[in-house]
Write a protein that holds these residues in place. Structure first.
Motif, short mmCIF file in Angstrom:
data_model
loop_
_atom_site.label_atom_id
_atom_site.label_comp_id
_atom_site.label_asym_id
_atom_site.label_seq_id
_atom_site.Cartn_x
_atom_site.Cartn_y
_atom_site.Cartn_z
N ALA A 188 0.01 -6.07 -5.64
CA ALA A 188 0.79 -7.28 -5.36
C ALA A 188 2.29 -7.01 -5.35
N SER A 189 2.71 -5.92 -5.98
CA SER A 189 4.14 -5.58 -6.01
C SER A 189 4.33 -4.14 -5.54
N LYS A 190 5.57 -3.79 -5.24
CA LYS A 190 5.85 -2.46 -4.71
C LYS A 190 5.49 -1.36 -5.71
N TRP A 191 5.19 -0.21 -5.17
CA TRP A 191 4.84 0.97 -5.96
C TRP A 191 6.10 1.75 -6.31
N TYR A 208 0.87 -1.17 0.00
CA TYR A 208 0.00 0.00 0.00
C TYR A 208 0.91 1.22 0.00
N PRO A 209 0.52 2.29 -0.70
CA PRO A 209 1.42 3.44 -0.79
C PRO A 209 1.89 3.94 0.59
N TYR A 210 0.97 4.04 1.53
CA TYR A 210 1.35 4.46 2.88
C TYR A 210 0.60 3.61 3.88
N CYS A 211 1.20 2.51 4.26
CA CYS A 211 0.63 1.60 5.24
C CYS A 211 1.49 1.69 6.50
N ASP A 249 7.96 5.41 -6.93
CA ASP A 249 7.78 6.73 -6.31
C ASP A 249 6.81 7.57 -7.12
N GLU A 250 6.89 7.46 -8.46
CA GLU A 250 6.00 8.22 -9.34
C GLU A 250 4.55 7.79 -9.15
N ASP A 251 4.31 6.48 -9.04
CA ASP A 251 2.95 5.99 -8.82
C ASP A 251 2.40 6.42 -7.47
N ILE A 252 3.25 6.45 -6.45
CA ILE A 252 2.80 6.91 -5.14
C ILE A 252 2.35 8.36 -5.23
N GLU A 253 3.13 9.19 -5.92
CA GLU A 253 2.75 10.60 -6.09
C GLU A 253 1.41 10.72 -6.81
N LYS A 254 1.22 9.95 -7.88
CA LYS A 254 -0.04 9.98 -8.62
C LYS A 254 -1.20 9.51 -7.74
N TRP A 255 -0.95 8.47 -6.95
CA TRP A 255 -1.98 7.94 -6.07
C TRP A 255 -2.40 9.00 -5.04
N MET A 256 -1.42 9.72 -4.51
CA MET A 256 -1.70 10.76 -3.53
C MET A 256 -2.58 11.86 -4.11
N LYS A 257 -2.42 12.12 -5.40
CA LYS A 257 -3.20 13.15 -6.08
C LYS A 257 -4.52 12.58 -6.64
N HIS A 258 -4.81 11.33 -6.35
CA HIS A 258 -6.01 10.63 -6.85
C HIS A 258 -6.02 10.52 -8.37
N GLU A 259 -4.83 10.48 -8.98
CA GLU A 259 -4.74 10.35 -10.42
C GLU A 259 -4.79 8.88 -10.86
N ILE A 260 -4.40 7.96 -9.94
CA ILE A 260 -4.48 6.54 -10.24
C ILE A 260 -5.01 5.80 -9.02
N ASP A 261 -5.55 4.62 -9.26
CA ASP A 261 -6.01 3.74 -8.20
C ASP A 261 -5.09 2.53 -8.16
N VAL A 262 -5.49 1.54 -7.38
CA VAL A 262 -4.70 0.32 -7.27
C VAL A 262 -4.65 -0.43 -8.57
#
Length: 144
Positions: free
Chosen positions: A126-129, A93-96, A131-144
């Protein structure tokens, strides 16, 4: 190292490392403990519900996401969870636990289970995120 020696240091609750990457741990619910009725190794009361299993010695501390998945699969009456076989997987999870890319354990719903969007967003990968994907996830630009 003997099995007894290993068990002494393992603890009684499941952790992400207890499930190999990509594997599924099928467990059968044997007990549901209310929040603040179980204690951690330090004797502190656990604030979340805890599941015990008839076919695994370790218990699972339930996070909100896993509880909501079980609500969607089985229903909100936790007594109806007894006897159910549930699949558990290691996820990232991006921030667990307030750390990036931390391992967690998720109850994996059957294909076709209708889940609230908030739950889907918190199932992780299932695999690590990256850094770019974490940033996008934080901005709600992508989901799991």
């Amino acid at each position: 190292m003997s099995e007894a020696f290993e068990e002494r240091y393992e603890g009684e609750f499941l952790e992400g490392l207890d499930i190999a990457e990509g594997d599924v741990l099928q467990v059968t619910v044997s007990a549901v403990f209310d929040p603040e009725t179980q204690k951690d190794a330090g004797g502190k009361k656990i604030k979340e519900a805890v599941l015990a299993f008839s076919d695994h010695r370790k218990k699972l501390v339930m996070c909100k996401t896993n509880v909501r998945v079980l609500w969607a699969i089985i229903g909100k009456d936790e007594t109806s969870w007894l006897g159910w076989k549930i699949p558990l997987k290691r996820r990232y999870y991006p921030y667990c636990f307030k750390k990036p890319n931390e391992m967690c354990i998720r109850v994996i719903p059957p294909v076709g289970t209708v889940l609230p969007g908030k739950v889907v967003r918190h199932l992780g990968r299932a695999s690590k995120w990256s850094d770019e994907d974490i940033e996008k996830w934080m901005k709600h630009e992508i989901d799991v």
